[in-house]
Motif scaffolding. Structure first.
Motif, PDB file in Angstrom:
ATOM      1  N   ARG A 167      18.033  11.379 -82.866  1.00  0.00           N
ATOM      2  CA  ARG A 167      19.233  10.544 -83.021  1.00  0.00           C
ATOM      3  C   ARG A 167      19.953  10.354 -81.693  1.00  0.00           C
ATOM      4  NH1 ARG A 167      22.923  13.794 -86.579  1.00  0.00           N
ATOM      5  NH2 ARG A 167      22.000  15.393 -85.282  1.00  0.00           N
ATOM      6  N   ARG A 168      19.707  11.263 -80.757  1.00  0.00           N
ATOM      7  CA  ARG A 168      20.504  11.217 -79.525  1.00  0.00           C
ATOM      8  C   ARG A 168      19.672  11.064 -78.266  1.00  0.00           C
ATOM      9  NH1 ARG A 168      23.459  15.729 -82.725  1.00  0.00           N
ATOM     10  NH2 ARG A 168      25.299  14.607 -83.416  1.00  0.00           N
ATOM     11  N   LEU A 212      20.681   8.866 -75.305  1.00  0.00           N
ATOM     12  CA  LEU A 212      21.850   9.182 -74.462  1.00  0.00           C
ATOM     13  C   LEU A 212      21.400   9.733 -73.111  1.00  0.00           C
ATOM     14  CD1 LEU A 212      24.062  10.923 -77.171  1.00  0.00           C
ATOM     15  CD2 LEU A 212      24.407   8.646 -76.221  1.00  0.00           C
ATOM     16  N   ARG A 215      23.544  14.323 -73.685  1.00  0.00           N
ATOM     17  CA  ARG A 215      22.670  15.134 -74.542  1.00  0.00           C
ATOM     18  C   ARG A 215      23.004  16.612 -74.412  1.00  0.00           C
ATOM     19  NH1 ARG A 215      18.460  12.225 -72.259  1.00  0.00           N
ATOM     20  NH2 ARG A 215      17.334  14.108 -71.691  1.00  0.00           N
ATOM     21  N   HIS A 241      25.863  17.018 -76.874  1.00  0.00           N
ATOM     22  CA  HIS A 241      25.730  16.695 -78.309  1.00  0.00           C
ATOM     23  C   HIS A 241      24.382  17.041 -78.945  1.00  0.00           C
ATOM     24  CE1 HIS A 241      29.578  14.601 -78.631  1.00  0.00           C
ATOM     25  NE2 HIS A 241      29.336  14.104 -77.420  1.00  0.00           N
TER      26      HIS A 241
END
Ligand SMILES: Cc1ncc(COP(=O)(O)O)c(C=O)c1O
Length: 401
Positions: free
Chosen positions: A5-6, A9, A14, A17
């Motif tokens: 999902r990340r 980034l 990262r 999150h």
């Protein structure tokens, strides 16, 4: 496994999150996890609004409530047979918030003269300067208690189930009846007895207080406090504590929650060990007198027999060394090899304390004498070790006095 999902980034984002907030899961951990988060977020802003408005069972900010701490509170409320409990940063914080919730300037407190020293200091040095006067009484002398209550405007009666260090046992049902008759609430510090021996809330106490640092935690590795009471009073205490901020952190809550799982096992063993130690000390020529509610000679033996489960009298023992002087007591303390000299109690280790040097240091010899604490008095918190080893250690140390 990458956080898909990340992954789009940049690295710095990262780092902050990635892996966090995985969303609802369909497995349940066996033990309550530690929730270190200072804050909690909601997908739905209406839910967050409800949480900020104080909705039941939801969390927004750890000073207001935390899931790990709530698990501990649920456990203590259950053991004490109360509707609710509030965990705090220490036993003193628990006492303070209880007193704050009960009195205002001009009110009075009736308190046992045998209370833990810092509780006396809290009342004498802090609350007196805020206009709250305390009358100290012998809580076992109900006439004296009633006399103090009759002076009027008493909002709170404060006592301990088992007093320190002489282990006098309070007649809680009688004290609750008296306090209520005069419109006061009764707060009982149940640290020494624990809910394994007695649940003061079922005998009329309005607040049951613990230094969870002691038996509830049980391992000498955490400081905390709890007040068990009705749901309404718990709400009142929490509103005060939201402003004061004496909260218990989630790591500490988790440690105490873990400690509680073995409380019955530890208490059973510690009480049995204490009974053996007390009987052994009572026969020892270097010992003048033993204070243990399980011994018939103790002034509280009858009350203890009525209030506590059959054959259990707590795990604290005190005794006077014969011809006790500071030097003789120091020789005894220095001689100990297994028993730990420590300013605490209720741990799995057997611990010894010299009240003249520690808990009652602030009193003059005359003041100590007046409440029965002599120069030769030693207090033992009996642990879970093999009782033969505890007794052997006492024996070799007593041989050196
Ligand atoms: C009976 C009793 N109540 C309260 C306290 C205070 O607890 P804490 O040290 O967790 O603040 C103590 C500490 O020794 C205690 O013995």
């Amino acid at each position: 496994m990458a956080d898909t999902r990340r992954q789009h980034l940049k690295l710095a984002s990262r780092a902050v999150h990635a892996g966090e907030r995985p969303g609802p899961r369909d497995f349940v951990p066996v033990v309550t996890p530690i929730y270190p988060g200072s804050t909690f977020i909601y997908e739905d802003l209406d839910q967050m609004d409800a949480a900020l408005g104080g909705a039941e069972g939801v969390f927004v900010y750890t000073r207001y409530g935390n899931p790990t701490t709530q698990a501990l509170e649920t456990a203590v409320a259950s053991l004490e047979e109360q509707e609710a409990a509030l965990a705090l940063g220490s036993g003193m914080a628990a006492l303070n918030v209880t007193i704050l919730a009960s009195v205002e300037a001009g009110d009075r407190v009736v308190a046992s003269r045998d209370l833990y020293g810092q509780t006396i200091t809290l009342l004498n040095a802090i609350y007196s300067s805020l206009g709250v006067e305390t009358t100290f009484v012998d809580a076992l002398d109900l006439d004296q208690v009633e006399h103090a209550l009759a002076r009027g405007r008493v909002r709170l009666v404060l006592c301990e189930t088992i007093s320190n260090p002489l282990l006098r046992v309070t007649d809680i049902p009688a004290l609750a009846e008296l306090a209520h008759r005069y419109g006061a609430r009764l707060a009982v510090d149940n640290t020494f007895a624990t809910p394994y021996l007695l649940r003061p809330g079922t005998l009329g106490a309005d607040y049951v207080i613990h230094s969870a640092t002691k038996y509830l935690g049980g391992h000498g590795d955490v400081t905390g406090g709890v007040v068990a009471t009705t749901a309404d009073r718990r709400w009142e205490l929490n509103e005060i504590n939201k402003a004061i901020g004496s909260i218990l952190g989630p790591f500490e809550s988790w440690l105490i929650l873990r400690g509680i799982k073995t409380l019955p096992l530890r208490m059973q063993r510690q009480c049995e060990n204490a009974a053996r130690v007390a009987r052994w000390l009572a026969e020892h020529p270097a010992v003048e007198r033993v204070y243990y509610p399980g011994l018939e000679i103790h002034e509280s033996h009858r009350t203890a027999r009525e209030l506590f489960p059959n054959g259990l009298y707590g795990a604290m023992v005190a005794f006077d060394i014969r011809d006790g002087t500071r030097e003789r007591v120091f020789r005894f303390l220095r001689g100990l090899r297994l028993i730990v000299p420590a300013t605490t109690l209720g741990d799995v280790y057997t611990e010894v304390l010299y009240p003249v040097m520690a808990s009652h240091r602030g009193l003059s010899p005359e003041q100590r004498q007046a409440i029965g604490i002599g120069e030769g008095l030693v207090r033992i918190s009996v642990g879970i070790e093999d009782p033969d080893d505890i007794i052997a250690d006492l024996e070799q140390a007593l041989a050196q006095v």
